[in-house]
Design a protein around this motif. Structure first.
Motif, mmCIF file in Angstrom:
data_model
loop_
_atom_site.group_PDB
_atom_site.id
_atom_site.type_symbol
_atom_site.label_atom_id
_atom_site.label_comp_id
_atom_site.label_asym_id
_atom_site.label_seq_id
_atom_site.Cartn_x
_atom_site.Cartn_y
_atom_site.Cartn_z
ATOM 1 N N CYS C 101 0.906 -1.018 0.020
ATOM 2 C CA CYS C 101 0.092 0.196 0.087
ATOM 3 C C CYS C 101 0.858 1.258 -0.134
ATOM 4 O O CYS C 101 0.485 2.215 -0.494
ATOM 5 C CB CYS C 101 -0.873 0.018 0.983
ATOM 6 N N CYS C 104 3.698 2.907 4.700
ATOM 7 C CA CYS C 104 4.792 2.842 5.620
ATOM 8 C C CYS C 104 5.991 3.143 4.980
ATOM 9 O O CYS C 104 7.225 3.330 5.612
ATOM 10 C CB CYS C 104 4.808 1.449 6.301
ATOM 11 N N CYS C 136 4.850 -2.585 9.198
ATOM 12 C CA CYS C 136 4.276 -2.540 7.960
ATOM 13 C C CYS C 136 3.515 -3.752 8.064
ATOM 14 O O CYS C 136 3.448 -4.858 8.577
ATOM 15 C CB CYS C 136 5.332 -3.000 6.829
ATOM 16 N N CYS C 138 1.734 -4.734 5.378
ATOM 17 C CA CYS C 138 1.151 -5.229 3.869
ATOM 18 C C CYS C 138 2.265 -6.455 3.775
ATOM 19 O O CYS C 138 2.059 -7.334 3.270
ATOM 20 C CB CYS C 138 1.223 -4.309 2.953
HETATM 21 S S1 FES Z 1 3.200 -1.360 2.533
HETATM 22 FE FE1 FES Z 1 1.154 -1.180 3.351
HETATM 23 S S2 FES Z 1 2.089 -0.759 5.420
HETATM 24 FE FE2 FES Z 1 3.898 -1.306 4.534
#
Ligand code: FES
Ligand SMILES: Cc1cc2nc3c(=O)[nH]c(=O)nc-3n(C[C@H](O)[C@H](O)[C@H](O)COP(=O)(O)OP(=O)(O)OC[C@H]3O[C@@H](n4cnc5c(N)ncnc54)[C@H](O)[C@@H]3O)c2cc1C
Ligand code: FES
Lengths: 289, 761, 159
Positions: C101, C104, C136, C138
C-alpha cells in the motif's frame, strides 16, 4: 492535544536550574520520547516547558579506570549503545540498549530522561542497579548523589523534588571477577518488558561468591532489588541449585501487577525463570573474566 | 492444460505505482488538503448499551471556530448496511437516533477550522444517556434472559446459516472413530497503516465528491448516495491511493458519512481522519468465533462425516458478518471430501464493536479448528497426517455437493511438496516442531448482496495515437497491486509493454463500476474484464492489419512486444505504433476502444474457482516461559498461473505476517465491552525481528475460468497459519491449543495440565 | 504560548517557520511545509510512519518538538531523490517489491537510509532491527530486508 506552554530554552545547566527554580508549574523535556505521549493524552499539561535537550554540558561519556564510568544526563541511548569503551567494559549496557525501544527512540531519547521518568518497566534501571550505579541530581540549591536503587521511590516517582535535574549516572569500575546479565521477557523483540531481571555476580579468588545482585524490572513500583537473594548467595560456591532457589525467591518477592499481557502468576513465574538464567549467565561471565 | 509462452505475465515487473510510493508522491486520502477545508471529529459513546435521551450541542457550537455540530437528528436516519438486498440486515445508522450499542459508536460530529478546535468541541457536547444492561459474548447474548440489542431480534440472533450435504447421520454411523472439540478464535484488527479517512466536498450544484480510504469506490458511492438521499451519479468517490484494507474498508464508515453530512450542510470540504484509537475501537474487526467440531473417520483415515456448530460474536451490527458466517462454514469443510457435512452457524449480536470480513473471511478460524483436529485424530489413530490429507483431499473435477465445482486443483502436489520439505528437515531438537495445515480459498465471491445491477467487473481500454493505452478499471488497488496486475494482463493481451499502459482506477466518475477489492475477486473477475476489453480492442486493430498488410485471411495475426505479425511467420509484420495510426485514420479518427466485463454464471454458490495450498510452520517453544519463536514458514501454493511474480511473493509474506500475528500475538481483549488495547503499544503486530523466512513453492495448474489460468493469491494465504502453528506446538510439546492467540501463558497452562494428567495416569 | 521562529534546513533548503513551541516536527513537515510524503499512523510513537532523519539520524517526527530542531538538517522522503534520480535504497525497494500500500514506505526508507549511512557489514538480524521501529502491515518485512541487504552488498552503487 498538547496544551499551550511557555518554552524555556536554557543555554547552560546553571541557567536551566535557575529557570526551573523560578517557575512552579514547569516540566522538563529532554528527548520527549516519554513526555510528549503523556502530554498528548493531556495527562501532563505544564505552563512552562524547560528544554534541556541541547545542554552539551550534560552530554558526555567518560571512563577512567579508577573512577569508573560517568554518563551525562542528556546523553542519548544511542550514544551509549555505540560507545566503544562501554562496549568493552560494560557490555551488558550495550546489550540492554540494543533492545531498548527502536533506533529512532534511542537516537533522540536520553538516559537522564529515562531514569527521571522512573517507569518500573524501564530497562536501564535494573541493569544500572545491578552494576551498582549511583545517580547525581541537583537544583539551584545544590547537588546530591545517591545509589540508584534508592533514587526510585514509587511508580514514576523519584527522590527528586521540583527544581531538580538529573545530572549524571556513575558506575564503578567492575571488580576483576565480575559478570552482569539482563533480559526482559516480552513478545516483541524490543518492546517494553512484561517483566525483566538483571543479575550481577562478583567472585572471590577461590571462586566463591563475593557479592551478587538481582534486580527485577516491572515487578513492583520501582526496580526491585532482591536482597534476600544476595544474602543467600554471598560466600557460597554457586551452582544450578542455588540459582533455582534464587529464582524461587524472586518469584515470591516480586510484586507484579496483572494486566492484559500477563497475569500476576505468570509474571512471578517468568521472573523466577529469568532470575535463574541471568544469575547463571552472570556467574559464567565472572568465571571467565 | 496449456501454458503459452508469455512475454509479460509472470516476469519481473515493478509495481506501476512504485515510483510514486517510494518517493512520497503517492497522495492518500490522509494527505488530501482542499482550499477552505474544515476538520471534523467524532464524539463516541462511552457506554456499551444506552438510550440517547438528549444531545445538547449549544456549548460546542459556541466555541469560536466551530462551524457545525451534527447528530443523528441532522441526518435522514436511514439504516444502512452493505447487504443492501436484505432490509433486515441494514441495521446501522452511522449516527444513531435512539440508542448506542457499543463503546465507540458515533453519536455526534463536529467540523471546525482546525482539528484542535474540533477536538476541544467534543468535550462541550452534552449527551444524556440512559444506560441499559449490556451483553458481550455470543453464548451469553443468545440466552433468553439476555438484553435485547436490536428490537424484534429474538435472542439477538442476527443471521443463521445452515450448510448440509450427504446423509450426515448415516456417514457418522460408518465412522470407526469420532472426535469432538470446542475451539475459541479471537478477533483481530485490520490495523491498516492508513486509518479510516475521508474528505467530502459538497458544492452548490448539488454534487458530492468524496475522497475515501476505501476498498471499493463503487460501494462507497452507492452507500453514500443511499444515506444522503442523493443520486448515485451525483456522488463521485475518489480513492487514488489506499493505505491498506484487508477487508475492513468496504463498508460505509463514520469518516465518510460524517464528513459528507457536514459538508452538505456547510458547502465546504470537510476532512475526517480516525485516530489510531478510533480505528481500533470503532472500525470493524475479524469475527471472534466459538466452534464445536465433531468429526467421524474410518480406521484407515477415510473421512466420513463432520458436524459443526459455530457461534460468532457479531458485535452491534451486521456489516459483512453475514458473509463471514457462510464462508467460515463452507471453508471449514475444505479442502476435503466429506460424505456427510453439516454446519450450523449463528451470528449473534453483542454490545461490542461489530465484526466483519477480514483477509481470509472466516476461513482462518475454520482452519484453526479443522486442521488441528485432523492432526489430533491422526495421532489418536496412529495415522500419517500427510497421507490422511492426501487421501481425503479435493481433486480436479470434484463437486462439493450443491456448492461448488473444482475445475483446477493442485492440492495433492502441495501436500507432496510440503511433505518433502518437512522430511528434509530431519529430526528436530527438543521443544521444536513443524506443524502443517492445508486449505483452499475462493477466487472471487459470487455474492451480490449489494444488489448491484452492474456487472461484477468491467474495464474500458482506449488506444492513443502513439500506441499508449488508457486502461479504465473499477477494481481498487489497496496495496495488493491490482493496478499492476491489470496492466500486466492488458499488456500481455494487447501485445505491448507494461510501460505503455496507464491504469485509471479509484474514481467513480471515470472508471466503470466494479464491486471492488474483496473476496479475492479482482485478479479473476477484473482480470477477465480487462482481458476481454483488450481482446476487443486488439480485434479491431487486427482487422486493419489484415487490410493493411494485404495477407491471406486464413493466416492468424497477433501482436507481441509491439510487433504485429503473422503467427506462423513472425518476421512478417509491421510496427504496432504504425498500425494504430493507420487504424485511426481509417476509422474517421475514432479511437480504438475496447470494452470488457465479467459476471459469473453457473459457477456454484461461492466462487468460480478455488486456490489450494499447504503450509508448514517451524516453531520453537521455550518450555519455561512459553515464549514462541517462529523459525520458518513454507507454503506450497496452487494459484493457477501466477501473473505477477513480485506481487505473489509480497502477498505470501504479508499474509504470513498477518496470520502469524493472529496465531500468537494479536488479540482484542475487552472488559465490559471496552477494548483494553486500543493502541499500538498494547496491540502487538509482528515486526521485522519476529518475521521468519517465508518461502513459497509454486504449484503449476491452469484454471480455465481465470484470465491466463490465474486464480487468487493473497487472501487465502492467511488461512492455514494459525492452525499450522497450533500443530507445531502440538508436535513440539504434546499440547493441544484450542484457543487463539497461542500465548506463552496458555502454553504454560496446557503444559501444566498435561503434566497433571500424566501424573494421574 | 508565544509563537517562535524555527530556522532549519529541510532537504537542503533553508526554511523559517513561525510556530507554537508545542508543534511537532511531523506537523511542521506535513502541515506547514506541505511535505506529505511523511505519514502518521499512531499516537503512541509506535508505528514509525513518521520517521525522518535529523542530522542524519532517524527519529520519529511525531515524538520530537519541531523547535528542538533549531538549526538542524532534516531529511524527508522527498529529499532522497536528486533531480529525479532515485537513491540506491529507493531503487532497491522498486526491484524488491518492498512496498504494497506504500503507507509505511516513506518511514521505512528513512530508517533504512539512516541505517545504511552507518552500517558497514550488517548481519541480517541487524538489518531487521534497523526497521523494527517501523510497522508494515502489508509486506511482512522480508522484501524490505532484502532491499536493504542488496544495498549493503553494493548492488546499487551510483553509476
Ligand atoms: S506497504 Fe502497506 S503498510 Fe507497509
Ligand atoms: C515507542 C517507545 C518504546 C520505548 N521502549 C522502551 C524500552 O523498551 N525500555 C525503556 O527503558 N524505555 C523505553 N521507552 C522510554 C524511553 O526510551 C525513555 O523513557 C526515554 O528515552 C526518555 O528519555 P527522554 O530524553 O526522551 O525523556 P523525556 O521524555 O524528555 O522525559 C521523560 C521524563 O523525565 C523528565 N526528565 C527528562 N530529563 C530529565 C532530567 N535530566 N532531569 C530531570 N527530569 C528529566 C521529564 O520531565 C519527563 O517527566 C520507550 C519509549 C517509546 C516512545
Ligand atoms: S506516527 Fe506512529 S510513530 Fe510517529
Amino acid at each position: 492535544m498538547i496544551n499551550d506552554f511557555h518554552y524555556l530554552k536554557p543555554a547552560s545547566v546553571k541557567e536551566a536550574l535557575a529557570m526551573y527554580a523560578e517557575h512552579d508549574d514547569c516540566k522538563v523535556i529532554c528527548g520527549g520520547q516519554s513526555l510528549l505521549i503523556v502530554m498528548r493524552q493531556g495527562m501532563v499539561a505544564p505552563e512552562y516547558l524547560l528544554d534541556i535537550k541541547g545542554l552539551k554540558e550534560l552530554n558526555y561519556i567518560r571512563f577512567d579506570e579508577k573512577d569508573g564510568l560517568r554518563i551525562g544526563a542528556t546523553t542519548t541511548h544511542r550514544e551509549i549503545e555505540k560507545s566503544d569503551v562501554i562496549g568493552k567494559r560494560y557490555p551488558v549496557l550495550v546489550a540492554m540498549e540494543e533492545k531498548l525501544a527502536s533506533i529512532q527512540t534511542r537516537n533522540w531519547g536520553t538516559i537522564g530522561g529515562n531514569l527521571a521518568h522512573a517507569d518500573p518497566a524501564g530497562d536501564p534501571g535494573p541493569v544500572l542497579i545491578a552494576l551498582k550505579a549511583e545517580i547525581k541530581f541537583g537544583s539551584s540549591n545544590g547537588e546530591k548523589t545517591v545509589p540508584l536503587d534508592e533514587f526510585f521511590v514509587d511508580y514514576f516517582e523519584t527522590q527528586m523534588e521540583h527544581g531538580d535535574l538529573v545530572l549524571e549516572v556513575h558506575i564503578p569500575t567492575p571488580a576483576p571477577k565480575f559478570g552482569c546479565a539482563y533480559q526482559k521477557f516480552n513478545l516483541l523483540d524490543s518492546e517494553m518488558g512484561i517483566v525483566a531481571a538483571a543479575a550481577s555476580v562478583t567472585l572471590n579468588a577461590d571462586g566463591t561468591c563475593a557479592d551478587a545482585r538481582v534486580v527485577l524490572g516491572n515487578a513492583g513500583p520501582t526496580p526491585l532489588r532482591v536482597t534476600k537473594i544476595e544474602d543467600l548467595l554471598k560466600g557460597k560456591k554457586l551452582d544450578d541449585k542455588l540459582f533455582a532457589e534464587a529464582g524461587k525467591i524472586a518469584s515470591e518477592e516480586a510484586q507484579p501487577v496483572a494486566d492484559i499481557h500477563a497475569s500476576e502468576e505468570h509474571r512471578r513465574h517468568v521472573l523466577g525463570v529469568l532470575t535463574k538464567r541471568m544469575l547463571k549467565k552472570a556467574f559464567e561471565q565472572a568465571q571467565k573474566a | 492444460m496449456s501454458h503459452a509462452k508469455y512475454s509479460v505475465i509472470n516476469t519481473h515487473v515493478h509495481n506501476i505505482d512504485g515510483v510514486a510510493k517510494v518517493t512520497g508522491r503517492a497522495t492518500y486520502t490522509f494527505d488530501v488538503k482542499l482550499p477552505g477545508m474544515l476538520h471534523g471529529k467524532i464524539l463516541r459513546s462511552p457506554h456499551p448499551h444506552a438510550k440517547i435521551i438528549n444531545i445538547d450541542t449549544t456549548r460546542a457550537m459556541d466555541l469560536p471556530g466551530v462551524k457545525i455540530v451534527v447528530t443523528g437528528k441532522d441526518t435522514l436516519g436511514i439504516k444502512q448496511g452493505i447487504w443492501r438486498r436484505y432490509e433486515e440486515l441494514c441495521d446501522e445508522q452511522v449516527l444513531p437516533l435512539e440508542k448506542v450499542r457499543y463503546i465507540g459508536e458515533p453519536v455526534a460530529a463536529v467540523a471546525a477550522i482546525t482539528e484542535e478546535i474540533a477536538e476541544a468541541a467534543l468535550d462541550l457536547i452534552d449527551v444524556e444517556y440512559e444506560v441499559l444492561p449490556a451483553v458481550y459474548e455470543p453464548l451469553e447474548a443468545i440466552k433468553k434472559e439476555a438484553p435485547t440489542i436490536h428490537e424484534g431480534v429474538e435472542r439477538n440472533v442476527n443471521v443463521t446459516r445452515h450448510i448440509e450435504w450427504g446423509d450426515v447421520d448415516e456417514a457418522f454411523e460408518e465412522a470407526d472413530y469420532i472426535r469432538e472439540d470446542w475451539f475459541k478464535c479471537s478477533g483481530q484488527a485490520h490495523m491498516c497503516m492508513e486509518t479510516r479517512a475521508a474528505v467530502s466536498n459538497f458544492t452548490p450544484e448539488g454534487k458530492l465528491t468524496c475522497w475515501a480510504s476505501t476498498q471499493s469506490a463503487y460501494y462507497t458511492q452507492g452507500l453514500l448516495a443511499g444515506v444522503l438521499g442523493l443520486r448515485e451519479g451525483d456522488v463521485r468517490v475518489l480513492a487514488p491511493y489506499v493505505g491498506g484494507g484487508f477487508g475492513g474498508k468496504f463498508e460505509l464508515d463514520a469518516a465518510m458519512f460524517c464528513s459528507a453530512v457536514m459538508s452538505m450542510k456547510l458547502f465546504k470540504p470537510v476532512k475526517v481522519v480516525f485516530t489510531r484509537e478510533e480505528d481500533f475501537i470503532a472500525s470493524k474487526r475479524r469475527t471472534p468465533m466459538f466452534y464445536y467440531v465433531r468429526t467421524g473417520v474410518k480406521k484407515d483415515g477415510t473421512f466420513c462425516a463432520r458436524e459443526s456448530r459455530m457461534f460468532s460474536n457479531g458485535g452491534a451490527y451486521t456489516g459483512m458478518g453475514a458473509t463471514a458466517l457462510y464462508l467460515s462454514g463452507f471453508f471449514h469443510s475444505f479442502p476435503y471430501k466429506w460424505r456427510g457435512y453439516r454446519y450450523d452457524g449463528y451470528r449473534v449480536y453483542t454490545n461490542t464493536l461489530p465484526s466483519t470480513s477480514m483477509r481470509g473471511f472466516g476461513a482462518p478460524q475454520a482452519m484453526f479448528c479443522s486442521e488441528q483436529q485432523i492432526d489430533w485424530i491422526c495421532a489418536d489413530l496412529g495415522l500419517d497426517p500427510f497421507e490422511v490429507r492426501r487421501k481425503n483431499g479435493h481433486t480436479e473435477g470434484y463437486e462439493v455437493p450443491g456448492q461448488a465445482f473444482i475445475a483446477s486443483c493442485g492440492l495433492e502436489q502441495c501436500i507432496n511438496e510440503i511433505e518433502k520439505w518437512v522430511k528434509s528437515k530431519g529430526k528436530l531438537p527438543a521443544n521444536r516442531g513443524i506443524g502443517i495445515s492445508s486449505c483452499g480459498f475462493m477466487s472471487g465471491g459470487i455474492f451480490n448482496w449489494f444488489d448491484s445491477p452492474y456487472s461484477f467487473s468491467s474495464a474500458v481500454v482506449t488506444i492513443n495515437v502513439d500506441g499508449t493505452v488508457e486502461l479504465h478499471v473499477g477494481c481498487q488497488d489497496i496495496g495488493q497491486g491490482s493496478n499492476t496486475t491489470m496492466a500486466i494482463i492488458a499488456a500481455e493481451t494487447l501485445g505491448v509493454k507494461v510501460e505503455d499502459i496507464r491504469v485509471h482506477s479509484g474514481d467513480t466518475a471515470h472508471c466503470p463500476a466494479d464491486l471492488g477489492a474483496w473476496g479475492s475477486r479482482q485478479t479473476l473477475m477484473a482480470g477477465n474484464a480487462v482481458k476481454m476489453a483488450c481482446e476487443d480492442a486488439k480485434k479491431q486493430l487486427l482487422e486493419f492489419a489484415y487490410a493493411e498488410m494485404g495477407i491471406n485471411i486464413v493466416y492468424d495475426l497477433d501482436i507481441k512486444d509491439r510487433w504485429v505479425h503473422i503467427v506462423a511467420r513472425p518476421e512478417r509484420g509491421m510496427k504496432y505504433e504504425d498500425l494504430v495510426k493507420k487504424a485511426l485514420r481509417a476509422k474517421d479518427g475514432q479511437r480504438i476502444m475496447g470494452r470488457g466485463y465479467y459476471t459469473p454464471h453457473r459457477k456454484g454458490m461461492i466462487s468460480p474457482a478455488y486456490s489450494y495450498m499447504m503450509q508448514a510452520v517451524d516453531a520453537e517453544i521455550d518450555p519455561e516461559t512459553g515464549r514462541i519463536k517462529i523459525h520458518e514458514v513454507m507454503t506450497a501454493h496452487d494459484c493457477g498461473q501466477p501473473i505477477n511474480q513480485l506481487g505473489l511473493i509480497g502477498q505470501l509474506e504479508g499474509a504470513a505476517s498477518m496470520a502469524l500475528g493472529y496465531a500468537y500475538l494479536e488479540d482484542m481483549p475487552m472488559e465490559d465491552g471496552k477494548l483494553m488495547n486500543p493502541n499500538l503499544v498494547d496491540y502487538k503486530v509482528i515486526r521485522a525481528p519476529e518475521m521468519p523466512e517465508a518461502g513459497i513453492i509454486e504449484i503449476d495448474t491452469y484454471e480455465p475460468e481465470g484470465p491466463y489460468g490465474a486464480k487468487e493469491a493473497g487472501e487465502g494465504l492467511t488461512n492455514p497459519t494459525a492452525a499450522a502453528l497450533g500443530n507445531a506446538v502440538y508436535h513440539a510439546m504434546g499440547i493441544q491449543m484450542k484457543e487463539l492467540p497461542i500465548t506463552p501463558e496458555r502454553i504454560l497452562k496446557a503444559l501444566r495440565e498435561k503434566k497433571e494428567q500424566e501424573a494421574q495416569k | 504560548m508565544e509563537k517562535q521562529v524555527l530556522r532549519f534546513k529541510v532537504n537542503g533548503d533553508e526554511y523559517e517557520v513561525f510556530i507554537h513551541p508545542k508543534t511537532l516536527l511531523a506537523e511542521v513537515i506535513r502541515d506547514h511545509l506541505g511535505l506529505t510524503g511523511t505519514k502518521r499512523g499512531c499516537e503512541t510513537v509506535s508505528c514509525g510512519a513518521c520517521t525522518v532523519n535529523v542530522n542524519g539520524f532517524s527519529v520519529k517526527s511525531c515524538s520530537v518538538l519541531a523547535i528542538q530542531c533549531q538549526d538542524m538538517e532534516v531529511t524527508t522522503v522527498e529529499g532522497l531523490e536528486q533531480h529525479g534520480k532515485l537513491s540506491p535504497i529507493q531503487r532497491s525497494f522498486l526491484d524488491h517489491g518492498s512496498y504494497q500500500c506504500g503507507f509505511c514506505t516513506p518511514g521505512m526508507l528513512m530508517s533504512a537510509t539512516a541505517f545504511l549511512n552507518e552500517a558497514k557489514n550488517p548481519t541480517k538480524d541487524q538489518i531487521k532491527e534497523s526497521i523494527e521501529g517501523n510497522i508494515c502491515r502489508c509486506t511482512g518485512y522480508n522484501s524490505i530486508v532484502r532491499a536493504i541487504e542488496a544495498v549493503t552488498q553494493g548492488k546499487y552503487k551510483e553509476e
